[in-house]
Design an enzyme around this catalytic site. Structure first.
Site, PDB file in Angstrom:
ATOM      1  N   GLU A 114     -25.471 -41.813   5.137  1.00  0.00           N
ATOM      2  CA  GLU A 114     -25.707 -40.658   6.203  1.00  0.00           C
ATOM      3  C   GLU A 114     -26.502 -39.516   5.439  1.00  0.00           C
ATOM      4  OE1 GLU A 114     -23.254 -37.829   9.396  1.00  0.00           O
ATOM      5  OE2 GLU A 114     -22.416 -38.427   7.510  1.00  0.00           O
TER       6      GLU A 114
ATOM      7  N   ASP B 114     -20.544 -41.822   4.119  1.00  0.00           N
ATOM      8  CA  ASP B 114     -20.429 -40.335   4.831  1.00  0.00           C
ATOM      9  C   ASP B 114     -21.189 -39.146   4.114  1.00  0.00           C
ATOM     10  OD1 ASP B 114     -19.264 -38.875   7.236  1.00  0.00           O
ATOM     11  OD2 ASP B 114     -18.078 -37.975   5.726  1.00  0.00           O
TER      12      ASP B 114
END
Length: 555
Positions: free
Chosen positions: A270, A200
């Site tokens: 990401e 993330d």
């Protein structure tokens, strides 16, 4: 280079809250994901990626982790996860889970220790600073929500850094103890058998150590694919992406490669970076960092052939030799594909995603053509949307519609109201579309079968062709050393208009002579497909074979 399982995989992104509720609380759970694994196996994807299911106060729906090695009771138990993992592997599916390295919840034991004891060993696990000389926050950094990225603690008077909500303090990755603790988290899940992680907000773990102010952005400019309001008022040069992050990701890659054969366990990243050479640095100089830094270029590209060509070329030109590019068309953070491009073009968007070279991520529900849900202001749950309703991500997180025979479309087995409003795509629920060979779900299954069978779609070769206005056309070529009989080049043609396009000047001459053979079409009816003998039907996408191979037909 040896082909590994992820080099041309299709990874299905499951947002667990919205997949299937089995305990009647209106929120999806891990047993619900396990129950639908046969659906994913029939669809033909290679892996699933699960958004967070860890223990959390749910201020940001699981991205505010309070215990990295526990399953939140909302989603089930650790035993439920183990059963899901075993069942997925039994269905031939790999499993990736979210890994949230930048921050924790303020209720995490690490932050509770840091907050309670300014002289304690965990204080430096987070980023604390005294007020600026004139008072106030240490610098001008702002959160994604447009607020100051610093919150002052009354006890002691220092500020702590948070890139998101104040209840999500940033970890200090320059402290070796933090890296080791977070790598212990990775080991915990790797030891259970996960096949990797989606990292993330990968650029955020390293900020400027001098904490310099971000410069203002020029009026009307944004590096992102959508307007993020106040966040876009700055150029985010110093609060993310510092070069110090690269050694951390080399270490993470080495940890992953220590489990089994190198390359078997992977890290998706990401990376919201739209300077493509800068994005490509996340692969590492020797391809020794993130296996698959995700590019988000197509999420914001105009649905026009020239814009798509320009974006795809720029991304492919930036990919280092031997690396694999990862494509997305939908996400739990962005408007739905069918709403961005329109329902008539949803099939072409799927065709584009699954015929580009590399790895593809398919967001749950996009195979049904799900549009954005209508979420009235009183039903907004997203913390971003509660501050700025126009930026709410709830519209893309509507629960999956499984069957037409209940008010919740089979998402929950009780009369309870789902956590977000439902929406049903034009083609109907999963059950409706499974019974309809012309549905987008059936089309996606056929396209995934073609992808598996075609050597051209496993290769890296892509060449755009001159084409009539409104048409995107490109060829895909098998890689060197493809086995005999695997098929030759494929031609992909996407009609992005609502008018039929004659084929006279669209299909180039075949090198070996003879006609191109249509092996796939998005045309919904045989009449529309028949039109394609002399023209591409309105909004039709087609795949054409230059050889005798090419996999299953859809005509």
């Amino acid at each position: 280079m040896e082909r590994l399982w992820w080099h041309d995989a299709v990874i299905y992104h499951v947002y667990p809250r919205s997949f299937l509720d089995t305990d009647g609380d209106g929120v999806g759970d891990l047993p619900g994901v396990r129950r639908r694994l046969p659906y994913l196996a029939r669809l033909g994807v290679d892996a699933l990626w699960l958004s967070p299911f860890f223990a959390s106060p749910m201020a940001d729906f699981g991205y505010d982790v309070s215990d990295h090695t526990a399953v939140d009771p909302l989603f089930g138990s650790l035993a439920d996860f183990d059963e899901l993992l075993d069942a997925a592997h039994g269905n031939g599916l790999r499993v990736l889970i979210d890994y949230v390295p930048n921050h924790t919840s303020d209720r995490h034991r690490w932050f509770r220790d840091a907050r309670a004891d300014p002289a304690g060993p965990r204080r430096d696990w987070y980023v604390w600073r005294d007020p600026s000389p004139g008072g106030g926050p240490p610098n001008n950094w702002i959160t994604l929500f447009g607020d100051s990225a610093w919150t002052r603690e009354e006890a002691g008077g220092q500020y702590y850094l948070h890139s998101f909500l104040p209840s999500m303090p940033d970890l200090n990755w320059r402290n070796p103890a933090v890296q080791e603790a977070m790598f212990d988290v990775a080991r915990f899940w790797l030891d259970r058998g996960v096949d990797g992680f989606r990292v993330d907000c990968a650029p955020l773990i390293a900020k400027d150590p001098l904490l310099r102010d971000n410069p203002p952005a020029a009026t009307g400019t944004s590096a992102h694919h959508r307007d993020l309001g106040g966040f876009d008022s700055q150029l985010h040069l110093h609060d993310q992406g510092h070069p110090d992050l690269h050694p951390r990701y080399r270490d993470l890659r080495a940890l992953l490669d220590s489990y089994g054969e190198p390359g078997e366990r992977i890290a998706l990243g990401e990376v919201h970076e739209y300077d493509w050479p800068a994005w490509s640095r996340y692969f590492g100089r020797d391809l020794d960092e993130l296996n698959l830094p995700i590019n988000f270029g197509l999420l914001g590209t105009d649905w026009h052939p020239e814009a798509i060509r320009t974006t795809v070329r720029a991304i492919l030109d930036a990919v280092p030799a031997g690396a694999v590019v990862t494509w997305v068309m939908g996400s739990h953070d962005d408007p739905r594909v069918a709403s961005r491009v329109g329902p008539a073009q949803a099939a072409n968007a799927m065709l584009l995603l699954l015929t580009l070279p590399g790895t593809a991520i398919l967001y749950n529900g996009d195979e049904l053509g799900m549009p954005d849900a209508a979420v009235p202001p009183e039903r907004i749950r997203d913390p971003w949307g509660l501050r700025t309703p126009a930026l709410s991500r709830d519209h893309a997180r509507s629960p999956m519609p499984w069957s037409p025979d209940s008010p919740s479309c089979g998402f929950t087995f009780t009369g309870v109201e789902p956590w977000l409003p439902l929406t049903t795509p034009p083609g109907g629920t999963v059950r409706d579309q499974e019974a309809d060979p012309s549905s987008l779900l059936s089309l996606t299954r056929d396209l995934l079968a073609l992808r598996r069978a075609s050597a051209a779609l496993h290769g890296a070769g892509l060449a755009f062709l001159d084409s009539p206005p409104g048409v995107l056309a490109y060829t895909r070529s098998p890689g060197p050393g493809s086995p005999p009989g695997a098929g030759g080049d494929l031609l992909v043609t996407l009609n992005l208009t609502d008018q039929a396009v004659p084929l006279d000047h669209l299909l180039p001459p075949r090198p070996s002579g003879g006609p191109w053979r249509r092996v796939f079409t998005t045309a919904r009816t045989r009449d529309a497909a028949h039109t394609g003998q002399g023209a591409l039907a309105p909004a039709e996408g087609a795949v054409w074979s230059a050889g005798d191979g090419g996999g299953p037909h859809r005509t």
